[in-house]
Design an enzyme around this catalytic site. Structure first.
Site, PDB file in Angstrom:
ATOM      1  N   CYS A  95      40.360  40.620  37.980  1.00  0.00           N
ATOM      2  CA  CYS A  95      39.234  39.923  38.601  1.00  0.00           C
ATOM      3  C   CYS A  95      39.193  38.455  38.171  1.00  0.00           C
ATOM      4  CB  CYS A  95      37.929  40.631  38.211  1.00  0.00           C
ATOM      5  SG  CYS A  95      36.479  39.818  38.872  1.00  0.00           S
ATOM      6  N   CYS A 119      35.664  37.133  37.557  1.00  0.00           N
ATOM      7  CA  CYS A 119      35.011  37.556  36.300  1.00  0.00           C
ATOM      8  C   CYS A 119      35.629  36.844  35.108  1.00  0.00           C
ATOM      9  CB  CYS A 119      35.179  39.056  36.065  1.00  0.00           C
ATOM     10  SG  CYS A 119      35.067  40.080  37.506  1.00  0.00           S
ATOM     11  N   ASP A 120      36.951  36.752  35.092  1.00  0.00           N
ATOM     12  CA  ASP A 120      37.643  36.345  33.868  1.00  0.00           C
ATOM     13  C   ASP A 120      38.282  34.959  33.918  1.00  0.00           C
ATOM     14  OD1 ASP A 120      37.031  38.850  32.870  1.00  0.00           O
ATOM     15  OD2 ASP A 120      38.875  39.745  33.630  1.00  0.00           O
TER      16      ASP A 120
END
Ligand code: NAP
Length: 304
Positions: free
Chosen positions: A132, A135-136
């Site tokens: 992701c 997200c990261d």
């Protein structure tokens, strides 16, 4: 055992849209979600192709949809469904320690990220391997990363990462992308993006955190070690449907076989990314949710 008209498994776009249509049709429903409501779109940075919404973040979109569902009086059941069985007149659904009986079932379980299968992938997940970018990605600001895949997710991830990383390698197993041409054209313009085509990642590794990826050219067999701090895997999805294998027909990829009417079996309807279909988009997931719920409502009315 709690009795409802419809059990909806999965609260992504398809499941939540189904809940809106089912509730507005006057039905009692149970809507189950084991993770975050919204499904995969929660992890999408920006949505730009949903009619009338312009630009909206995936998380904001998901929360707006949940708010709309809850405003209708639907309480999301945050439990994992572990069993769904056909019984006389309907279905027994087990979620956590609770049992529900539903006259009809809507499968809206979506899909989850497919693993690459590279050596070291599991070991370094969360320590350099990510599924992701939204997200990261921020953890890799100013660093070197690789994105693996040739679809729309890989292209979107590479674009997002190119805005914050020093270097982005886009590794794809073929010479042609299936991602939208417009995104690939944008990536070609980026000075810090390098395409590594006809290539696969055989291994990732490092000490405490990831520091390299071993890339093999599938045409000439040559092997390259890339110094990267992160590898973002975007090689497609696997439908989350194994629970329903005994109730409906699954195709060879595990998708629930159903046409545009979303009818999978007697009393069972399927909506969204876990259905056999050509176009998997938010808008088609929402459309499926409406179609499945209205078909289920008709089915329940026919039973009553
Ligand atoms: P996808 O379209 O299935 O693409 C997966 C990519 O990964 C393909 O390029 C595939 O290569 C490659 N791949 C598969 N297995 C691999 C492996 N083991 N090793 C290396 N490469 C592998 O998946 P996606 O990009 O996640 O998209 C899923 C769906 O969501 C699609 O329908 C897509 O259009 C949609 N989506 C839409 C948007 C948008 O509209 N903005 C954004 C994201 C996703 P091949 O090409 O050789 O098969």
């Amino acid at each position: 055992m709690k009795e409802v008209d419809i059990a909806i498994v999965g609260a992504g776009t398809a499941g939540m849209t189904a809940a809106i249509y089912a509730k507005r049709s006057g039905l009692e429903l149970a809507l189950f979600e084991e993770y975050m409501p919204g499904g995969q779109i929660v992890n999408t940075g920006e949505i730009e192709n949903y009619p009338a919404l312009g630009k909206i973040g995936g998380f904001d979109y998901s929360m707006a949809l949940l708010k709309q569902v809850e405003a209708l009086g639907v309480k999301l059941i945050r439990k994992s469904v572990s069993k769904a069985e056909r019984k006389e007149g309907g279905f027994a659904v087990t979620a956590g320690k609770d049992e529900y009986f539903a006259k009809a079932l809507i499968i809206a379980t979506g899909a989850k990220n497919r693993a690459l299968g590279a050596t070291g992938e599991k070991e370094f997940t969360g320590r350099g391997v990510s599924y992701c970018a939204t997200c990261d990605g921020a953890f890799y600001r100013g660093k070197k990363v690789a994105v693996v895949g040739g679809g729309n997710t890989a292209a979107a991830d590479a674009l997002e990462l190119s805005r914050m990383c020093e270097k982005v390698y886009l590794i794809h197993r073929r010479g042609e992308f299936r991602a939208q041409a417009a995104d690939i054209a944008k990536l070609r313009e980026k000075p810090n993006v390098e395409f590594v085509l006809n290539s696969v990642v055989d291994e990732v590794g490092g000490e405490d955190s990831l520091s390299y990826a071993v890339v093999r050219n599938v045409e000439d067999g040559s092997v390259t070690w890339l110094d990267v701090d992160g590898v973002f895997v975007a090689v497609g999805q696997t439908p989350t449907t194994s629970l329903f294998g005994g109730l409906v027909k699954l195709d060879e990829g595990g998708y629930v076989v159903a046409g545009e009417d979303c009818v999978a079996a007697d009393g069972i309807f399927v909506a969204g990314d876990c259905r056999t279909k050509k176009v998997r988009q938010l808008v088609t997931a929402a459309a499926d949710g409406a179609v499945a719920a209205l078909a289920a409502a008709e089915y329940v009315a026919g039973k009553g």
